[in-house]
Design a protein around this motif. Structure first.
Motif, PDB file in Angstrom:
ATOM      1  N   ILE A 139       9.231  -4.253   3.836  1.00 39.49           N
ATOM      2  CA  ILE A 139       9.224  -3.745   2.927  1.00 39.49           C
ATOM      3  C   ILE A 139       7.588  -3.419   4.067  1.00 39.49           C
ATOM      4  O   ILE A 139       7.956  -1.881   3.898  1.00 39.49           O
ATOM      5  CB  ILE A 139       8.528  -4.101   1.535  1.00 39.49           C
ATOM      6  CG1 ILE A 139       9.652  -3.852   0.954  1.00 39.49           C
ATOM      7  CG2 ILE A 139       7.979  -2.706   1.059  1.00 39.49           C
ATOM      8  CD1 ILE A 139       9.482  -4.546  -0.978  1.00 39.49           C
ATOM      9  N   ILE A 140       6.936  -4.143   4.207  1.00 37.30           N
ATOM     10  CA  ILE A 140       5.934  -3.849   4.679  1.00 37.30           C
ATOM     11  C   ILE A 140       5.845  -3.128   6.127  1.00 37.30           C
ATOM     12  O   ILE A 140       4.964  -1.688   6.294  1.00 37.30           O
ATOM     13  CB  ILE A 140       4.441  -4.160   4.033  1.00 37.30           C
ATOM     14  CG1 ILE A 140       4.232  -4.809   2.983  1.00 37.30           C
ATOM     15  CG2 ILE A 140       3.141  -3.952   5.116  1.00 37.30           C
ATOM     16  CD1 ILE A 140       3.000  -5.966   3.135  1.00 37.30           C
ATOM     17  N   LYS A 142       8.662  -1.642   7.621  1.00 39.34           N
ATOM     18  CA  LYS A 142       8.995  -1.000   7.947  1.00 39.34           C
ATOM     19  C   LYS A 142       8.742   0.273   7.031  1.00 39.34           C
ATOM     20  O   LYS A 142       8.783   0.996   7.737  1.00 39.34           O
ATOM     21  CB  LYS A 142      10.913  -1.042   6.236  1.00 39.34           C
ATOM     22  CG  LYS A 142      11.424  -2.007   6.717  1.00 39.34           C
ATOM     23  CD  LYS A 142      13.018  -1.974   5.926  1.00 39.34           C
ATOM     24  CE  LYS A 142      13.760  -2.615   6.142  1.00 39.34           C
ATOM     25  NZ  LYS A 142      14.414  -2.751   5.210  1.00 39.34           N
ATOM     26  N   ARG A 143       7.355   0.298   6.423  1.00 37.06           N
ATOM     27  CA  ARG A 143       7.108   1.545   5.951  1.00 37.06           C
ATOM     28  C   ARG A 143       5.818   1.551   7.518  1.00 37.06           C
ATOM     29  O   ARG A 143       5.619   2.977   7.340  1.00 37.06           O
ATOM     30  CB  ARG A 143       5.709   0.882   4.742  1.00 37.06           C
ATOM     31  CG  ARG A 143       5.083   1.836   4.098  1.00 37.06           C
ATOM     32  CD  ARG A 143       6.488   3.585   3.651  1.00 37.06           C
ATOM     33  NE  ARG A 143       5.458   4.197   3.568  1.00 37.06           N
ATOM     34  CZ  ARG A 143       6.121   5.817   3.216  1.00 37.06           C
ATOM     35  NH1 ARG A 143       7.018   6.116   3.577  1.00 37.06           N
ATOM     36  NH2 ARG A 143       4.859   6.939   2.460  1.00 37.06           N
ATOM     37  N   ARG A 146       7.666   3.355   9.840  1.00 41.10           N
ATOM     38  CA  ARG A 146       8.047   5.402   9.648  1.00 41.10           C
ATOM     39  C   ARG A 146       6.910   5.795   9.353  1.00 41.10           C
ATOM     40  O   ARG A 146       7.282   7.257   9.703  1.00 41.10           O
ATOM     41  CB  ARG A 146       8.312   4.476   7.799  1.00 41.10           C
ATOM     42  CG  ARG A 146       8.781   6.445   7.258  1.00 41.10           C
ATOM     43  CD  ARG A 146       9.992   6.098   5.517  1.00 41.10           C
ATOM     44  NE  ARG A 146      10.808   4.977   6.056  1.00 41.10           N
ATOM     45  CZ  ARG A 146      11.256   4.818   5.285  1.00 41.10           C
ATOM     46  NH1 ARG A 146      10.960   4.936   3.572  1.00 41.10           N
ATOM     47  NH2 ARG A 146      12.603   3.822   5.561  1.00 41.10           N
ATOM     48  N   ILE A 147       5.520   5.242   8.866  1.00 41.24           N
ATOM     49  CA  ILE A 147       4.291   6.129   9.142  1.00 41.24           C
ATOM     50  C   ILE A 147       3.881   6.432  10.432  1.00 41.24           C
ATOM     51  O   ILE A 147       3.478   7.584  11.280  1.00 41.24           O
ATOM     52  CB  ILE A 147       3.287   5.478   8.069  1.00 41.24           C
ATOM     53  CG1 ILE A 147       3.288   5.387   6.798  1.00 41.24           C
ATOM     54  CG2 ILE A 147       1.707   6.705   8.703  1.00 41.24           C
ATOM     55  CD1 ILE A 147       2.416   4.613   5.907  1.00 41.24           C
ATOM     56  N   HIS A 157      -1.027   9.291   3.857  1.00 40.09           N
ATOM     57  CA  HIS A 157      -0.481   8.358   5.189  1.00 40.09           C
ATOM     58  C   HIS A 157      -1.229   7.230   5.991  1.00 40.09           C
ATOM     59  O   HIS A 157      -0.869   6.333   5.692  1.00 40.09           O
ATOM     60  CB  HIS A 157       0.531   9.420   6.352  1.00 40.09           C
ATOM     61  CG  HIS A 157       1.475   9.889   5.326  1.00 40.09           C
ATOM     62  ND1 HIS A 157       2.656  11.130   6.094  1.00 40.09           N
ATOM     63  CD2 HIS A 157       2.481   9.460   4.839  1.00 40.09           C
ATOM     64  CE1 HIS A 157       2.908  11.065   5.879  1.00 40.09           C
ATOM     65  NE2 HIS A 157       3.493  10.192   4.231  1.00 40.09           N
ATOM     66  N   GLU A 160      -3.005   5.124   3.334  1.00 39.16           N
ATOM     67  CA  GLU A 160      -1.375   4.086   2.612  1.00 39.16           C
ATOM     68  C   GLU A 160      -1.513   3.209   3.780  1.00 39.16           C
ATOM     69  O   GLU A 160      -0.923   1.682   3.825  1.00 39.16           O
ATOM     70  CB  GLU A 160       0.390   4.497   2.690  1.00 39.16           C
ATOM     71  CG  GLU A 160       0.967   3.385   2.366  1.00 39.16           C
ATOM     72  CD  GLU A 160       2.444   4.522   1.885  1.00 39.16           C
ATOM     73  OE1 GLU A 160       3.421   3.645   2.148  1.00 39.16           O
ATOM     74  OE2 GLU A 160       2.419   5.121   2.225  1.00 39.16           O
ATOM     75  N   MET A 164      -1.105  -1.112   3.884  1.00 42.01           N
ATOM     76  CA  MET A 164      -0.420  -1.587   4.329  1.00 42.01           C
ATOM     77  C   MET A 164      -0.410  -2.654   5.568  1.00 42.01           C
ATOM     78  O   MET A 164      -0.095  -3.928   5.273  1.00 42.01           O
ATOM     79  CB  MET A 164      -0.020  -1.172   5.008  1.00 42.01           C
ATOM     80  CG  MET A 164       1.280  -0.218   4.202  1.00 42.01           C
ATOM     81  SD  MET A 164       2.342  -1.042   3.021  1.00 42.01           S
ATOM     82  CE  MET A 164       3.418  -0.297   2.401  1.00 42.01           C
ATOM     83  N   ILE A 193       5.293   1.401  -4.578  1.00 40.30           N
ATOM     84  CA  ILE A 193       6.140   0.100  -3.571  1.00 40.30           C
ATOM     85  C   ILE A 193       5.623  -1.039  -5.165  1.00 40.30           C
ATOM     86  O   ILE A 193       4.535  -1.518  -4.987  1.00 40.30           O
ATOM     87  CB  ILE A 193       5.270   0.021  -2.680  1.00 40.30           C
ATOM     88  CG1 ILE A 193       5.773   1.252  -2.026  1.00 40.30           C
ATOM     89  CG2 ILE A 193       6.311  -1.507  -2.346  1.00 40.30           C
ATOM     90  CD1 ILE A 193       5.112   1.180  -0.797  1.00 40.30           C
TER      91      ILE A 193
END
Length: 364
Positions: A139-140, A142-143, A146-147, A157, A160, A164, A193
């Motif tokens: 999950i981390i 992928k996030r 994305r950022i 962002h 986050e 992350m 999340i």
């Protein structure tokens, strides 16, 4: 407020047996690894001797205990975070729970095969731990991607991303996300999340009767050290004994427990520890109609607690008439507690304590 708790572990360690013991459900168990993929849900009451005492005092029409929702998920195998076995079903089922009970096996039984062929509690703990770590890491990553690839990055962002990266480093060093030090702003950006390694966890070692009586099992010192390093409570419970206790009268059960050197059923202790682990307490209401435990988060004030019973009671709050359960029990009646000045009136800002017996005065 119904608690939600997931029972996790390898196949054939006793997960469904503990689920049945907690909930009085009759879910079928197996002595063989069958690749079960179904998930079971059931409500269980939190044992509370205070309610039992108040019920004898008031003889109410109804007694309502605090509830715990328990989820029994498919057995985990290596690679579940990659979708192996029941993998994704398992992860989806526990992601929305509030806490995790990790059942590991200390008992040896030639009739109940271990999925890895031998009893090794630390190995089993690490198998589950790694799957939870890998699932969160996916999950981390992928996030983060994305950022970092977004055309426009806001202040939120950046916060986050900072959080992350800290979580990623922790997971890569075999630490859980609940151990990561984050700023309040960073934590706020992660609230959307759900991380598996952030959930409160309890380890339950399923021992045999001799191990329970001896208060020992192979590798106990290493298991306790593992739990302490991760700030995880560790309980030793014999599922076989718990099942036998259920079949006995209260008198015979008391004799059996004394012989084993335990003061209460392990299932009761487990339910209470889960409750406390989630930062929850119970305040009590008592009368001829109903004796009831109300679940709230620690730190709530009297007005907020009143709102848990009914929004109108919270809105129209005037005063809370409060007596501590221990004081009432010591004196034996509400009238004697009043005579001693132990029944007091509290305002809306009073912080409710576990075991407070409260009568709310309100006007709507």
């Amino acid at each position: 407020m119904a608690l939600s708790c997931g029972i996790i572990g390898l196949p054939m360690v006793g997960k469904t047996t503990f689920f049945n013991l907690l909930t009085n459900a009759q879910v079928e168990t197996s002595q063989f690894f069958s690749g079960k993929t179904s998930t079971n849900f059931h409500l269980v009451k939190i044992p509370d001797e205070r309610l039992d005492y108040l019920a004898k005092m008031y003889k109410p029409r109804k007694v309502t205990y605090a509830n715990l929702e328990v989820t029994d998920v498919p057995g985990l195998v290596r690679g579940s975070s990659q979708g192996q076995g029941a993998g994704n079903d398992f992860l989806n089922a526990i992601r929305e729970t509030d806490a995790l009970i990790h059942v590991v096996r200390a008992f040896a039984n030639d009739q109940v095969l271990h999925v890895d062929g031998s009893i090794d509690i630390l190995r089993d703990l690490e198998t589950i731990n790694l799957e939870l770590l890998f699932a969160d890491l996916q999950i981390i990553e992928k996030r983060i991607e994305r950022i970092t690839t977004a055309k426009k990055r806001t202040k939120e962002h950046e916060l986050e991303l900072s959080a992350m990266l800290k979580c990623k480093e922790a997971l890569e060093n075999d630490k859980h996300i609940h151990q990561v030090e984050l700023t309040e702003e960073e934590r706020k950006e992660l609230r959307h999340i759900t991380f598996l390694t952030e959930k409160p966890m309890i380890i339950v070692v399923n021992v045999d009767e001799k191990q329970l009586k001896d208060n020992d099992f192979p590798g106990k010192e290493e298991v306790l050290k593992y739990a302490a390093e991760r700030d995880i409570p560790c309980l030793e419970i014999c599922a076989k004994v718990e099942a036998e206790l259920r079949e006995l009268s209260p008198e015979d059960a008391a004799i059996f427990m004394e012989d084993l050197g335990i003061t209460e059923p392990g299932i009761n202790r487990l339910a209470k520890i889960v409750y406390n682990r989630l930062g929850l307490i119970s305040f009590l209401t008592a009368g001829e109609d109903e004796v009831r435990a109300w679940t709230i988060r620690k730190g709530l004030n009297a007005k907020q607690a009143a709102g848990k019973i009914h929004s109108d009671i919270g809105r129209g709050f005037i005063r809370a008439e409060v007596v501590a359960f221990d004081d009432l029990k010591e004196l034996g009646s509400m009238s004697k507690a009043r005579e001693k000045g132990l029944v007091r009136l509290e305002g809306k800002d009073y912080i409710v304590q576990d075991g407070d017996i409260i009568n709310f005065r309100f006007n709507i």
